[in-house]
Design an enzyme around this catalytic site. Structure first.
Site, PDB file in Angstrom:
ATOM      1  CG  HIS A 187      -1.990  -1.027   1.140  1.00  0.00           C
ATOM      2  ND1 HIS A 187      -2.557  -1.614   2.236  1.00  0.00           N
ATOM      3  CD2 HIS A 187      -2.588  -1.597   0.066  1.00  0.00           C
ATOM      4  CE1 HIS A 187      -3.459  -2.492   1.852  1.00  0.00           C
ATOM      5  NE2 HIS A 187      -3.491  -2.511   0.539  1.00  0.00           N
ATOM      6  CD  GLU A 208      -3.961 -10.500   7.623  1.00  0.00           C
ATOM      7  OE1 GLU A 208      -3.104  -9.600   7.578  1.00  0.00           O
ATOM      8  OE2 GLU A 208      -4.279 -11.076   8.673  1.00  0.00           O
ATOM      9  CB  THR A 218      -1.389 -10.449  10.880  1.00  0.00           C
ATOM     10  OG1 THR A 218      -1.483  -9.694   9.665  1.00  0.00           O
ATOM     11  CG2 THR A 218      -1.561 -11.914  10.594  1.00  0.00           C
ATOM     12  CB  SER A 228       2.913  -0.161   3.337  1.00  0.00           C
ATOM     13  OG  SER A 228       2.314   0.970   3.945  1.00  0.00           O
TER      14      SER A 228
HETATM   15  S1  SF4 Z   1       5.282  -9.855   8.824  1.00  0.00           S
HETATM   16 FE1  SF4 Z   1       4.168  -8.162   7.822  1.00  0.00          FE
HETATM   17  S2  SF4 Z   1       2.963  -9.168   6.230  1.00  0.00           S
HETATM   18 FE2  SF4 Z   1       3.594 -10.741   7.670  1.00  0.00          FE
HETATM   19  S3  SF4 Z   1       1.908 -10.887   9.110  1.00  0.00           S
HETATM   20 FE3  SF4 Z   1       3.398  -9.487   9.989  1.00  0.00          FE
HETATM   21  S4  SF4 Z   1       2.685  -7.478   9.326  1.00  0.00           S
HETATM   22 FE4  SF4 Z   1       1.646  -8.971   8.023  1.00  0.00          FE
END
Ligand code: SF4
Length: 298
Positions: free
Chosen positions: A39, A133, A169, A278
């Site tokens: 993003h 996600e 997450t 990001s």
């Molecule tokens: S490492 Fe990054 S992409 Fe993977 S779960 Fe954690 S925040 Fe999400």
């Protein structure tokens, strides 16, 4: 003046891994990515200049066979794999391993309980509806999972049935705990209490971001938050920075640094540059260079 870049800002492990996969696969030939790889418009543009083609679901349905499709760190529902296979595409799966594991846990929970006809279970995901996600997680339950983002949405849950709660997450640990407590409180009012299992599946790469970021913001006089305009996470983190330090500005590139910020700089000002998971490091460095360059012109 001093300028520091927050060492905890920038790509998390999952995003770094997906971008490395894209760079490495682009060296082998044409590559499409389903949705923005990250993003952040600037990073997407950089990869598109290397040849990456960003596509959407409609494009996926019409891709020619032999096309190569990269699935980004957020992960995808099973239907995406099925469509890509039907089209004869090669899938480069860059789903973050942490997300993959969560998808597997939700799928296992769904498979284990889906035939409990007497008390049909509910899989609840604490997450942002429509987020990539979350779409991938819902897909593991044949889209039966209930998505809850705010406590006011608790009415979506049927408290006479078992509840299995998971989290996107990137949600906050505090928000998850508040949801668990609210569900427990509702259950306490009832005589019959079907199963309630909760799984804190928040990624520890981002769980402490707010506290760390606010400490960084407080340690500086001026804060420049660098983030993509499409990133909801960047907006949320920016607001937390602003809460900790009123002198916080949001920009998505060095060209957007406002004159007002330059005018606020004195020879002793401490400037902190930070961003979301990001935000690429190179973009924060460009902002740092721009501020230095501006200072030299004065
Ligand atoms: S490492 Fe990054 S992409 Fe993977 S779960 Fe954690 S925040 Fe999400």
């Amino acid at each position: 003046m001093t300028i520091s870049i927050d060492s905890n800002s920038g790509f998390c492990f999952g995003v770094t891994r997906a971008i490395q996969a894209a760079e490495s696969e682009l060296r082998k030939g044409p590559l499409c990515c389903l949705g923005d790889i990250v993003h952040n418009g600037q990073e997407v543009k950089r990869l598109e200049q290397l040849g990456l083609q960003t596509i959407d679901y409609d494009d996926l349905r019409t891709l020619s066979s032999q096309s190569r499709v990269l699935l980004r760190a957020h992960g995808e529902p099973p239907s995406t794999y099925w469509i890509a296979q039907q089209r004869g595409c090669e899938i480069i799966d860059a789903t973050c391993p942490v997300v993959k594991k969560l998808q597997e846990r939700i799928r296992a929970c769904y498979e284990q309980h889906r035939h409990d006809e007497a008390l049909p279970p509910q899989i609840v995901i604490y997450g942002q509806p429509g987020h990539a996600e979350v779409i991938g997680l819902q897909g593991q339950t044949n889209n039966t999972a209930i998505v809850i983002e705010h406590l006011e949405q608790l009415e979506r849950i049927d408290f006479t049935r078992p509840i299995y709660l998971f989290s996107q997450t990137t949600k906050s640990v505090e928000g998850f705990q508040a949801l668990v407590e609210a569900i427990e409180a509702r259950r306490r009012c009832r005589e019959e209490r079907p199963t309630f299992e909760y799984h804190d599946t928040i990624c520890r790469n981002v769980a402490n971001r707010v506290k760390e970021l606010q400490a960084f913001a407080r340690a500086n006089d001026i804060v420049l938050f660098v983030g993509g305009t499409k990133s909801s996470n960047a907006r949320v983190l920016y607001n937390h920075c602003k809460e900790a330090n009123e002198q916080t500005w949001f920009v998505s590139s060095a060209d957007e640094i406002p004159d007002q910020l330059f005018r606020a700089i004195t020879p002793t000002t401490k400037i902190g540059i930070c961003g979301a998971t990001s935000t690429p490091l190179w973009l924060m460095e460009q902002c740092k260079d721009k501020i230095i360059e501006h200072g030299q012109q004065d």
